[in-house]
Structures are given as C-alpha cells and as structure tokens.
Design a protein around this motif. Structure first.
Motif, PDB file in Angstrom:
ATOM      1  N   ILE A 267      34.172  27.922  24.130  1.00 52.94           N
ATOM      2  CA  ILE A 267      34.388  26.602  23.530  1.00 52.94           C
ATOM      3  C   ILE A 267      33.074  25.834  23.528  1.00 52.94           C
ATOM      4  O   ILE A 267      32.456  25.630  24.573  1.00 52.94           O
TER       5      ILE A 267
ATOM      6  N   LYS B 107      32.739  25.601  27.844  1.00 52.67           N
ATOM      7  CA  LYS B 107      33.840  26.179  28.600  1.00 52.67           C
ATOM      8  C   LYS B 107      34.085  27.610  28.146  1.00 52.67           C
ATOM      9  O   LYS B 107      33.943  27.928  26.969  1.00 52.67           O
ATOM     10  N   VAL B 108      34.462  28.461  29.102  1.00 53.22           N
ATOM     11  CA  VAL B 108      34.854  29.837  28.817  1.00 53.22           C
ATOM     12  C   VAL B 108      36.261  30.026  29.376  1.00 53.22           C
ATOM     13  O   VAL B 108      36.520  29.670  30.529  1.00 53.22           O
ATOM     14  N   ILE B 109      37.137  30.558  28.545  1.00 53.49           N
ATOM     15  CA  ILE B 109      38.505  30.844  28.994  1.00 53.49           C
ATOM     16  C   ILE B 109      38.714  32.349  28.859  1.00 53.49           C
ATOM     17  O   ILE B 109      38.614  32.905  27.767  1.00 53.49           O
ATOM     18  N   GLU B 110      38.952  33.008  29.999  1.00 52.09           N
ATOM     19  CA  GLU B 110      39.232  34.442  30.023  1.00 52.09           C
ATOM     20  C   GLU B 110      40.558  34.645  30.726  1.00 52.09           C
ATOM     21  O   GLU B 110      40.714  34.255  31.882  1.00 52.09           O
TER      22      GLU B 110
ATOM     23  N   ASN C  40      43.701  33.880  32.170  1.00 51.65           N
ATOM     24  CA  ASN C  40      44.228  32.584  32.618  1.00 51.65           C
ATOM     25  C   ASN C  40      43.209  31.795  33.421  1.00 51.65           C
ATOM     26  O   ASN C  40      43.543  30.834  34.099  1.00 51.65           O
ATOM     27  N   ASP C  41      41.940  32.188  33.352  1.00 49.12           N
ATOM     28  CA  ASP C  41      40.880  31.559  34.130  1.00 49.12           C
ATOM     29  C   ASP C  41      39.987  30.711  33.221  1.00 49.12           C
ATOM     30  O   ASP C  41      39.480  31.194  32.215  1.00 49.12           O
ATOM     31  N   THR C  42      39.797  29.442  33.583  1.00 53.06           N
ATOM     32  CA  THR C  42      38.923  28.541  32.831  1.00 53.06           C
ATOM     33  C   THR C  42      37.667  28.284  33.641  1.00 53.06           C
ATOM     34  O   THR C  42      37.736  27.869  34.806  1.00 53.06           O
ATOM     35  N   ILE C  43      36.517  28.526  33.022  1.00 60.32           N
ATOM     36  CA  ILE C  43      35.224  28.306  33.672  1.00 60.32           C
ATOM     37  C   ILE C  43      34.499  27.220  32.898  1.00 60.32           C
ATOM     38  O   ILE C  43      34.173  27.395  31.721  1.00 60.32           O
ATOM     39  N   ASN C  44      34.264  26.084  33.539  1.00 59.46           N
ATOM     40  CA  ASN C  44      33.529  24.987  32.908  1.00 59.46           C
ATOM     41  C   ASN C  44      32.038  25.181  33.129  1.00 59.46           C
ATOM     42  O   ASN C  44      31.618  25.816  34.111  1.00 59.46           O
TER      43      ASN C  44
ATOM     44  N   SER D 181      40.733  35.382  24.729  1.00 61.56           N
ATOM     45  CA  SER D 181      39.639  34.758  25.477  1.00 61.56           C
ATOM     46  C   SER D 181      38.846  33.876  24.521  1.00 61.56           C
ATOM     47  O   SER D 181      38.789  34.141  23.323  1.00 61.56           O
ATOM     48  N   GLN D 182      38.234  32.813  25.068  1.00 57.59           N
ATOM     49  CA  GLN D 182      37.599  31.817  24.201  1.00 57.59           C
ATOM     50  C   GLN D 182      36.264  31.334  24.754  1.00 57.59           C
ATOM     51  O   GLN D 182      36.114  31.151  25.958  1.00 57.59           O
TER      52      GLN D 182
END
Length: 145
Positions: free
Chosen positions: A140, A42-45, A47-51, A137-138
């Motif tokens: 995961i 997962k990428v969190i940028e 307020n957007d989460t991309i699985n 931003s993360q």
C-alpha cells in the motif's frame, strides 16, 4: 516495361522506408494516473499487517516512480532499481527490472521480494495505490508527487 519498374519502385519507396521504424508507445489514461512517485506505507501478507518502520535518514523510505512510456524506478531501503511496467485491462499490471544488490533491511526485503509477484493494482481516490501479489497480499502506497 522499364518505366513501369521505375514507377513501381518510386511508389513503394515510402512504404519500404517506413518498415524500419519502431512503434510509438501510446500512453493510456491509466498510465497517466499511475505516473508519479509513490511511497510504501504498509505491507499486508496473509493476516499480518506491517506498517512502515520509523527511522532516521530515510532508511525506510521505499518508493516506486512510474514514468511515462512504461519506465519504472524504485528505491528500497538500500537499493535502486530501474525497469518497466505494463498495464492491461481489469487492473492487471506487470513490473520488471533490475538493480543494485546490497543487503536489505526487513522492510526493504518485504518490498523487493513482493515486487516481481505483483499482478493487480487498485488506484484509490485518496491518492493511494494498492499493488496485489500472491493472492491477497498487498503493498500500500501513498502518492508523493
């Protein structure tokens, strides 16, 4: 006086011989916990989460492998990277390296563009690794090996 010079050289010889040796890298407990393969889920940028997208043939398998002595290997959707990592107090981390330069998928680009900006990590108890970059931003990861 001549005997004194000979003794001085003999006593200093071991010290002088040791000056050319390189320092041994000491592996910390943190490095041992990081060691292994981690797969990006997962990428969190902002307020957007991309699985991780589903795809065939492992096209979307993006991973980091932390090796001993600070060595790092990474695979993106189409590229292979090698480099290094350094950990410090307060969960600080620095990643660096170089690799192939083939065109990436959007998922691979999210990883490759974020990697140089990573500065903090968090190891979770459930075999998860979170790498923070650009403020909050993360990236995961789940442990693979």
């Amino acid at each position: 006086m001549r005997n004194f010079n000979l003794w001085a050289v003999l006593l200093l010889l071991p010290l002088l011989a040791g000056c050319g040796k390189t320092a041994t890298t000491i592996t910390t407990d943190v490095d041992k916990e990081l060691t292994g393969k981690w797969q990006l889920e997962k990428v969190i940028e902002e307020n957007d989460t991309i699985n991780k997208p589903s795809g065939k043939n492992g096209l979307y398998d993006v991973s980091l492998t932390f090796k001993e002595k600070g060595e790092l290997e990474a695979t993106s959707s189409t590229n292979y990277l090698t480099g290094f990592y350094e950990t410090a107090q307060l969960n600080a981390i620095h990643l660096g390296g170089d690799g192939t330069e083939r065109e990436e998928t959007a998922w691979g680009n999210a990883f490759v563009n974020a990697l140089p900006n990573v500065n903090i990590y968090d190891l979770k108890s459930n075999n998860r690794l979170v790498l923070f970059y650009n403020n909050n931003s993360q990236l995961i990861f789940n442990r693979v090996q």
